[in-house]
Design a protein around this motif. Structure first.
Motif, PDB file in Angstrom:
ATOM      1  N   UNK A   1     -10.757 -38.660  33.934  1.00  0.00           N
ATOM      2  CA  UNK A   1     -10.838 -39.757  33.202  1.00  0.00           C
ATOM      3  C   UNK A   1     -10.536 -41.274  34.074  1.00  0.00           C
ATOM      4  N   UNK A   2      -9.430 -40.858  35.010  1.00  0.00           N
ATOM      5  CA  UNK A   2      -8.973 -42.070  36.033  1.00  0.00           C
ATOM      6  C   UNK A   2     -10.299 -42.276  36.923  1.00  0.00           C
ATOM      7  N   UNK A   3     -11.060 -41.128  37.359  1.00  0.00           N
ATOM      8  CA  UNK A   3     -12.266 -41.332  38.223  1.00  0.00           C
ATOM      9  C   UNK A   3     -13.242 -41.956  37.558  1.00  0.00           C
ATOM     10  N   UNK A   4     -13.486 -41.586  36.149  1.00  0.00           N
ATOM     11  CA  UNK A   4     -14.461 -42.651  35.456  1.00  0.00           C
ATOM     12  C   UNK A   4     -14.040 -43.882  35.325  1.00  0.00           C
ATOM     13  N   UNK A   5     -12.767 -44.324  35.262  1.00  0.00           N
ATOM     14  CA  UNK A   5     -12.414 -45.762  35.297  1.00  0.00           C
ATOM     15  C   UNK A   5     -12.583 -46.490  36.547  1.00  0.00           C
ATOM     16  N   UNK A   6     -12.437 -45.572  37.699  1.00  0.00           N
ATOM     17  CA  UNK A   6     -12.624 -46.247  38.773  1.00  0.00           C
ATOM     18  C   UNK A   6     -13.943 -46.723  39.038  1.00  0.00           C
ATOM     19  N   UNK A   7     -14.878 -45.551  38.561  1.00  0.00           N
ATOM     20  CA  UNK A   7     -16.389 -45.902  38.699  1.00  0.00           C
ATOM     21  C   UNK A   7     -16.580 -47.288  37.946  1.00  0.00           C
ATOM     22  N   UNK A   8     -16.004 -47.245  36.456  1.00  0.00           N
ATOM     23  CA  UNK A   8     -16.404 -48.157  35.685  1.00  0.00           C
ATOM     24  C   UNK A   8     -15.736 -49.593  36.074  1.00  0.00           C
ATOM     25  N   UNK A   9     -14.427 -49.681  36.117  1.00  0.00           N
ATOM     26  CA  UNK A   9     -13.819 -50.822  36.524  1.00  0.00           C
ATOM     27  C   UNK A   9     -13.779 -51.291  37.770  1.00  0.00           C
TER      28      UNK A   9
END
Length: 701
Positions: free
Chosen positions: A431-439
């Motif tokens: 989830x944190x990886x996805x947030x890194x890509x998104x935010x």
């Protein structure tokens, strides 16, 4: 005063006219010393007519060591001035380190001559015994003075021949003491002689800010760091993780035993999340998939581009494909990667988002739909990530498929799960990886740091910092850049009067330093030539010996908490560390690469502003903590970082801080003493430190 006014024009140092040499020669011209002239030499020192460096140099040149009374008088003179030795001008600074080396060489000569005579004769006169006592007293006082030891340490880097002679003399002294069974009047004298002969940075005081391993009962860093690394690099050779753990071992000061324990513990933490899965049957054939799925996805892409399908519709279709059979998502990714090669850069967003959706975690209910779900999903993730990296190695897209929930709410929910678990579950890492890509890196790092400084208790803060440090390795280069360039300075300025007090400041400085060191270190060609730097911004190199299944380790699991492959590999990592050659698997580059170099330069420019005032402030304390931790944790490995320090930063910091926190061990480790410029900078800082200490403690020279 008549002699002074005649010989010395107003404002001119007596060193120009070799005044110290003249006085010293007159003082010991006969068989006994002239106390009147020696007193005048001391008066000249107090009146700033001659420098300490000049006095030490002239005494060290006195070679009539058989004149016991003269030598004894000079030793007594040195004992009387040793506590006040310093430099008062730039011209003196360049002379004092060499003068200290010469002085130590002179003292060693006295010792060697006296003990050799005792070895031959078996006795010594009362006068010789007293002279030796004064020598012992002098070296005892000398070794108690950190400033003088630091000057000696600097001087040994320029007087290499003299250093060799000092060590030869020490060896001679040690041999004579052993052969004659002679006992010096001071029990520690021989040890102090050795300290002077083999001076090194370890003998110079350094205030340690990094927590000792004994104060950290359990590590909260090993498990999350490995969880992040195996999520990003599931097919790496074991040596990759060994290098990562060696870096962590140096930062934390762990013994091998402690590190192996933490690796095993990390495995058990992951095992605690294992859940059973139930098998299901499969009815579709692989041939049907290969023939039909690419056509379906192509139509989905067109419909999505024309807004006939919404993001939610596409997400539903992809989730359905994935749930039916994990191999479907592999086949789909293969088509999407091929499709991306045929379109423009501006058309990559949607196929990238679709591939990212195949990497989204599944729930336990969804996992129960297939036989051997964990193993199948783990393998599909590895294949998809490899294809994704090959076709687009630096994905920097914002996924619109995973959730419509605001990013900040997703982050808080994810961090809540981390807090409740007490470690970093694999699902949270994804989830944190996805947030890194998104935010983006700046947004995610800001959220992580806010969580860190919001901790109220030191134990919670230390635990949180370990996890945050591990999460930064989702992309250590970009997150370190964000931390140094966009997060730290605004945070400290905004919280000057709030909760960025000493505990928060120290832990934030430690996070910065840890990240710099991790970002700095690269693979050495001899240990891991087949692998590149750990960064999502580079292509993954082809695996060596793919046919060797033992090297393609199924480390990361199924994208959920239901994986024990990571735990199984922990033992492999630990055993590999036992068999790893003594040579480090990581090497330090001679210079920094981008973006680290620009980031370090930026934070150092900020530091100059932080210490530009005259008053002690939390900003200045943070600068000290940062630099001190950098030296303490990085050692010689951070030399490329320290080379970027602005020339006047430490001088200004010394003036602002004005406390005993900065010690000579820190100053001496900041500069490359093999270079003349490095020695010059070190001596300037050391002399400023010394004079501030003397003024603070009202020591009159």
């Amino acid at each position: 005063m008549t002699i002074q006014s005649t010989v010395l024009p107003r404002g001119v140092s007596g060193d120009v006219y070799n005044l110290a040499d003249c006085l010293q020669q007159q003082a010991v011209i006969g068989s006994t010393a002239n106390p009147l002239v020696l007193n005048y030499l001391k008066h000249s020192l107090c009146a700033h007519l001659v420098s300490h460096a000049a006095v030490l140099r002239c005494i060290a040149k006195y070679d009539k060591l058989g004149r016991v009374y003269c030598v004894t008088a000079l030793l007594e003179f040195l004992v009387s001035i040793i506590d006040g030795i310093t430099c008062r001008s730039k011209s003196e600074e360049s002379l004092l380190p060499g003068a200290m080396v010469q002085l130590v060489h002179w003292i060693m000569q006295i010792f060697a001559r006296t003990v050799q005579q005792y070895e031959m004769r078996g006795e010594m006169s009362a006068e010789q015994s007293y002279m030796l006592d004064q020598s012992c007293k002098l070296i005892e006082r000398l070794t108690q003075q950190q400033f003088l030891l630091a000057m000696l340490y600097v001087g040994c880097h320029e007087e290499l021949d003299a250093l060799d002679r000092i060590r030869d003399l020490y060896a001679s002294i040690k041999a004579s003491l052993t052969n004659s069974n002679m006992t010096l009047s001071t029990a520690t004298a021989e040890q102090q002689l050795q300290q002077l002969a083999y001076i090194d940075a370890k003998q110079l005081d350094l205030q340690y800010l990094n927590p000792a391993p004994s104060t950290e009962k359990i590590s909260c860093c090993v498990q999350p760091l490995l969880a992040v690394e195996v999520l990003l690099n599931p097919c790496k050779d074991t040596s990759y993780y060994v290098a990562e753990l060696q870096m962590l071992q140096r930062l934390k000061g762990y013994t091998n035993t402690r590190l192996f324990y933490e690796i095993i513990r990390a495995g058990f933490l992951t095992l605690s999340n294992v859940a059973d899965t139930s098998p299901d049957t499969i009815n579709l054939t692989w041939q049907d998939i290969c023939l039909n799925l690419p056509g379906v996805l192509h139509h989905v892409l067109i419909a999505w581009e024309q807004e006939t399908l919404s993001s939610a519709d596409v997400k539903s279709i992809l989730d359905n494909i994935k749930r039916r059979l994990f191999s479907f998502s592999v086949c789909a990714t293969s088509f999407l990667c091929a499709y991306m090669y045929s379109v423009r850069e501006t058309e990559l967003l949607k196929p990238l988002n679709m591939i990212q959706q195949f990497l989204a975690p599944l729930t336990s209910e969804e996992l129960s739909s297939q036989e051997n779900a964990k193993e199948r999903l783990a393998l599909s993730y590895q294949i998809i990530r490899k294809m994704q990296h090959d076709v687009h190695p630096a994905p920097n897209t914002k996924s619109r498929l995973i959730s419509h929930t605001p990013l900040i709410e997703q982050f808080r929910e994810c961090w809540r799960s981390v807090h409740e678990a007490g470690h970093l579950p694999v699902r949270a890492a994804q989830t944190l990886e996805s947030l890194l890509l998104a935010g983006g890196a700046s947004w995610l790092v800001t959220q992580l740091v806010e969580q860190l400084i919001s901790c109220k208790y030191m134990r919670d803060m230390a635990k949180c910092m370990d996890i945050v440090f591990a999460v930064m390795h989702l992309d250590i280069e970009r997150t370190t850049e964000a931390l140094l360039q966009y997060v730290v300075a605004p945070l400290i300025l905004r919280r000057q009067d709030e909760d960025i007090n000493e505990p928060q400041s120290l832990v934030l400085a430690r996070l910065c330093v840890y990240c710099i060191i991790s970002c700095l270190e690269t693979r050495s060609s001899s240990a891991a030539a087949a692998f590149k730097k750990r960064s999502r911004s580079h292509d993954e190199e082809e695996l060596v010996g793919v046919a060797n299944a033992a090297k393609v380790r199924k480390i990361i699991g199924d994208g959920s908490d239901n994986s024990n492959d990571f735990a199984a590999d922990a033992t492999n990592v630990a055993s590999s560390m036992l068999s790893t050659p003594s040579a480090e698997l990581r090497a330090t580059p001679l210079s920094l690469k981008e973006p680290l170099q620009s980031s370090v330069k930026h934070i150092f420019r900020v530091f100059l502003q932080f210490v530009s005032g005259d008053e002690l402030s939390p900003k200045a304390i943070f600068v000290y903590q940062f630099i001190s931790l950098l030296v303490e944790c990085g050692g010689e490995r951070v030399a490329p970082v320290l080379r970027l320090l602005p020339g006047n930063l430490m001088q200004q910091l010394l003036k602002v801080l004005a406390t005993d926190d900065i010690r000579v061990g820190l100053i001496s480790r900041l500069y490359d003493l093999r270079l003349h410029a490095g020695r010059q900078a070190a001596v300037a800082d050391l002399c400023l430190w010394r004079n501030m200490q003397l003024a603070r403690h009202s020591i009159h020279l």
